[in-house]
Scaffold this motif. Structure first.
Motif, PDB file in Angstrom:
ATOM      1  N   ARG A 103       0.816  -1.230   0.000  1.00 38.03           N
ATOM      2  CA  ARG A 103       0.000   0.000   0.000  1.00 38.03           C
ATOM      3  C   ARG A 103       0.848   1.278   0.000  1.00 38.03           C
ATOM      4  O   ARG A 103       0.920   2.000   1.004  1.00 38.03           O
ATOM      5  N   ASP A 104       1.474   1.543  -1.104  1.00 36.51           N
ATOM      6  CA  ASP A 104       2.260   2.772  -1.270  1.00 36.51           C
ATOM      7  C   ASP A 104       1.453   3.744  -2.134  1.00 36.51           C
ATOM      8  O   ASP A 104       1.382   3.581  -3.360  1.00 36.51           O
ATOM      9  N   PRO A 105       0.837   4.758  -1.538  1.00 36.92           N
ATOM     10  CA  PRO A 105      -0.025   5.668  -2.308  1.00 36.92           C
ATOM     11  C   PRO A 105       0.723   6.448  -3.385  1.00 36.92           C
ATOM     12  O   PRO A 105       0.147   6.796  -4.415  1.00 36.92           O
ATOM     13  N   GLU A 106       2.002   6.727  -3.157  1.00 38.85           N
ATOM     14  CA  GLU A 106       2.762   7.494  -4.151  1.00 38.85           C
ATOM     15  C   GLU A 106       2.922   6.701  -5.445  1.00 38.85           C
ATOM     16  O   GLU A 106       2.833   7.253  -6.546  1.00 38.85           O
ATOM     17  N   LEU A 107       3.172   5.394  -5.331  1.00 41.79           N
ATOM     18  CA  LEU A 107       3.317   4.566  -6.529  1.00 41.79           C
ATOM     19  C   LEU A 107       1.999   4.467  -7.282  1.00 41.79           C
ATOM     20  O   LEU A 107       1.968   4.523  -8.517  1.00 41.79           O
ATOM     21  N   LEU A 108       0.909   4.324  -6.559  1.00 40.19           N
ATOM     22  CA  LEU A 108      -0.392   4.259  -7.216  1.00 40.19           C
ATOM     23  C   LEU A 108      -0.724   5.579  -7.896  1.00 40.19           C
ATOM     24  O   LEU A 108      -1.319   5.594  -8.976  1.00 40.19           O
ATOM     25  N   GLU A 109      -0.323   6.674  -7.288  1.00 45.75           N
ATOM     26  CA  GLU A 109      -0.549   7.985  -7.885  1.00 45.75           C
ATOM     27  C   GLU A 109       0.272   8.142  -9.164  1.00 45.75           C
ATOM     28  O   GLU A 109      -0.202   8.708 -10.166  1.00 45.75           O
ATOM     29  N   ASP A 110       1.507   7.646  -9.143  1.00 49.43           N
ATOM     30  CA  ASP A 110       2.355   7.709 -10.336  1.00 49.43           C
ATOM     31  C   ASP A 110       1.760   6.869 -11.455  1.00 49.43           C
ATOM     32  O   ASP A 110       1.752   7.277 -12.617  1.00 49.43           O
ATOM     33  N   ALA A 112      -1.389   6.196 -11.833  1.00 46.20           N
ATOM     34  CA  ALA A 112      -2.587   6.900 -12.295  1.00 46.20           C
ATOM     35  C   ALA A 112      -2.210   8.058 -13.216  1.00 46.20           C
ATOM     36  O   ALA A 112      -2.878   8.312 -14.232  1.00 46.20           O
ATOM     37  N   GLU A 113      -1.146   8.771 -12.895  1.00 51.06           N
ATOM     38  CA  GLU A 113      -0.701   9.885 -13.730  1.00 51.06           C
ATOM     39  C   GLU A 113      -0.213   9.384 -15.090  1.00 51.06           C
ATOM     40  O   GLU A 113      -0.488  10.007 -16.122  1.00 51.06           O
ATOM     41  N   ALA A 114       0.518   8.261 -15.076  1.00 51.01           N
ATOM     42  CA  ALA A 114       0.978   7.674 -16.340  1.00 51.01           C
ATOM     43  C   ALA A 114      -0.204   7.261 -17.203  1.00 51.01           C
ATOM     44  O   ALA A 114      -0.205   7.450 -18.429  1.00 51.01           O
ATOM     45  N   LEU A 115      -1.238   6.717 -16.572  1.00 47.09           N
ATOM     46  CA  LEU A 115      -2.435   6.303 -17.297  1.00 47.09           C
ATOM     47  C   LEU A 115      -3.151   7.506 -17.902  1.00 47.09           C
ATOM     48  O   LEU A 115      -3.621   7.465 -19.048  1.00 47.09           O
ATOM     49  N   LYS A 116      -3.193   8.597 -17.152  1.00 43.38           N
ATOM     50  CA  LYS A 116      -3.824   9.824 -17.646  1.00 43.38           C
ATOM     51  C   LYS A 116      -3.065  10.375 -18.846  1.00 43.38           C
ATOM     52  O   LYS A 116      -3.675  10.740 -19.864  1.00 43.38           O
ATOM     53  N   GLU A 117      -1.742  10.422 -18.744  1.00 38.05           N
ATOM     54  CA  GLU A 117      -0.935  10.928 -19.852  1.00 38.05           C
ATOM     55  C   GLU A 117      -1.006   9.997 -21.062  1.00 38.05           C
ATOM     56  O   GLU A 117      -0.929  10.445 -22.213  1.00 38.05           O
ATOM     57  N   LEU A 186      -5.294  -0.970 -12.166  1.00 38.82           N
ATOM     58  CA  LEU A 186      -5.102   0.115 -11.202  1.00 38.82           C
ATOM     59  C   LEU A 186      -6.282   0.202 -10.237  1.00 38.82           C
ATOM     60  O   LEU A 186      -6.091   0.445  -9.034  1.00 38.82           O
ATOM     61  N   ALA A 187      -7.493   0.006 -10.748  1.00 42.04           N
ATOM     62  CA  ALA A 187      -8.676   0.064  -9.879  1.00 42.04           C
ATOM     63  C   ALA A 187      -8.604  -1.013  -8.801  1.00 42.04           C
ATOM     64  O   ALA A 187      -8.913  -0.754  -7.627  1.00 42.04           O
ATOM     65  N   ALA A 188      -8.186  -2.215  -9.192  1.00 41.73           N
ATOM     66  CA  ALA A 188      -8.043  -3.297  -8.220  1.00 41.73           C
ATOM     67  C   ALA A 188      -6.961  -2.957  -7.200  1.00 41.73           C
ATOM     68  O   ALA A 188      -7.118  -3.216  -6.005  1.00 41.73           O
ATOM     69  N   ALA A 189      -5.872  -2.383  -7.673  1.00 45.02           N
ATOM     70  CA  ALA A 189      -4.782  -2.014  -6.767  1.00 45.02           C
ATOM     71  C   ALA A 189      -5.231  -0.957  -5.771  1.00 45.02           C
ATOM     72  O   ALA A 189      -4.900  -1.027  -4.580  1.00 45.02           O
ATOM     73  N   LYS A 190      -5.985   0.031  -6.232  1.00 44.61           N
ATOM     74  CA  LYS A 190      -6.457   1.086  -5.345  1.00 44.61           C
ATOM     75  C   LYS A 190      -7.407   0.543  -4.281  1.00 44.61           C
ATOM     76  O   LYS A 190      -7.477   1.079  -3.169  1.00 44.61           O
ATOM     77  N   LYS A 191      -8.142  -0.508  -4.629  1.00 47.31           N
ATOM     78  CA  LYS A 191      -9.048  -1.124  -3.662  1.00 47.31           C
ATOM     79  C   LYS A 191      -8.314  -2.020  -2.670  1.00 47.31           C
ATOM     80  O   LYS A 191      -8.908  -2.524  -1.721  1.00 47.31           O
ATOM     81  N   GLY A 192      -7.024  -2.247  -2.921  1.00 54.21           N
ATOM     82  CA  GLY A 192      -6.264  -3.135  -2.059  1.00 54.21           C
ATOM     83  C   GLY A 192      -6.446  -4.592  -2.403  1.00 54.21           C
ATOM     84  O   GLY A 192      -6.060  -5.471  -1.627  1.00 54.21           O
ATOM     85  N   ASP A 193      -7.007  -4.866  -3.591  1.00 52.75           N
ATOM     86  CA  ASP A 193      -7.233  -6.248  -4.033  1.00 52.75           C
ATOM     87  C   ASP A 193      -5.965  -6.758  -4.716  1.00 52.75           C
ATOM     88  O   ASP A 193      -5.836  -6.716  -5.940  1.00 52.75           O
ATOM     89  N   ALA A 194      -5.041  -7.248  -3.915  1.00 54.35           N
ATOM     90  CA  ALA A 194      -3.739  -7.661  -4.443  1.00 54.35           C
ATOM     91  C   ALA A 194      -3.862  -8.837  -5.405  1.00 54.35           C
ATOM     92  O   ALA A 194      -3.258  -8.834  -6.483  1.00 54.35           O
ATOM     93  N   ASP A 195      -4.643  -9.836  -5.032  1.00 50.99           N
ATOM     94  CA  ASP A 195      -4.802 -11.011  -5.897  1.00 50.99           C
ATOM     95  C   ASP A 195      -5.526 -10.643  -7.192  1.00 50.99           C
ATOM     96  O   ASP A 195      -5.178 -11.136  -8.271  1.00 50.99           O
TER      97      ASP A 195
END
Length: 217
Positions: A103-110, A112-117, A186-195
């Protein structure tokens, strides 16, 4: 691949990135000889940084050396695609699963930003930018796994994977499909659904490999 560089932080690094870009944009085509003197003249440098750059690109899998012909751009075939994606299928989903668990929010944010770009790059049909953003997205999701060796192994595949992606996109520009698949991971990762994130990523990698193999024939 033109122009002269002024006061680069590292001349070899600049030459390295320029040759890598040329290969990944197909300006330098598969099998094309990479003559040190010619590249040096085009890039406005001596042969030394070109020679060093070619060695690095050989290690990363974009350049091959022949005893008689010297350096040339590597050609993607089915064997190469299968071997690279086999390693990714085994290691990357597990790395992503561990990243999500940590659960590293900075990596998930990065990611998400890559996906947006990437959405903008798709609209612009900017394949070079998309290749870099694709790499950035994947790395953001595996780099927090907590195992530096695992990250290093996956990083070592990034150039080969990027070149294979270019081959697949040339035959079937499935950028929008992959963007949608990335969004689901990414959506699964943000929900904490690792599997769930790991399973979706495995399906994403495997599906792309199937399309590449069809393109190669």
């Amino acid at each position: 691949m033109t122009g002269t560089f002024s006061l680069p932080a590292s001349r070899t690094e600049v030459v390295l990135e320029e040759i890598r870009r040329g290969i990944l944009t197909r300006e330098l085509v598969p099998g094309q000889p990479l003559v040190e003197a010619e590249l040096a003249a085009r890039l406005g440098v001596s042969k030394t940084p070109v020679r060093e750059a070619l060695k690095v690109l050989s290690n990363s899998g974009l350049v091959t050396f022949s005893p008689y012909k010297g350096a040339s751009v590597i050609t993607v075939d089915a064997e190469l695609a299968k071997s690279v994606y086999d390693v990714r299928m085994v290691l990357e989903p597990e790395a992503v699963r561990r990243t999500v668990e940590r659960r590293d929010p900075e990596l998930l944010e990065d990611a998400a930003e890559a996906l947006k770009e990437a959405s903008t790059a798709i609209a612009d049909k900017d394949q070079a930018a998309l290749s870099l953003l694709n790499r950035r997205f994947h790395r953001a999701l595996y780099s927090g796994c907590g195992n530096p060796l695992l990250v290093s192994i996956l990083d070592d595949l990034k150039d080969r994977a990027a070149l294979i992606s270019v081959v697949g996109w040339e035959a079937n520009p499935s950028w929008k499909k992959e963007w949608t698949e990335h969004k689901a991971v990414l959506a699964a990762a943000k929900k904490g659904d690792a599997d769930g994130a790991a399973a979706l990523l495995r399906e994403h990698i495997g599906g792309f490999l199937e399309r590449v193999l069809k393109a190669i024939g």
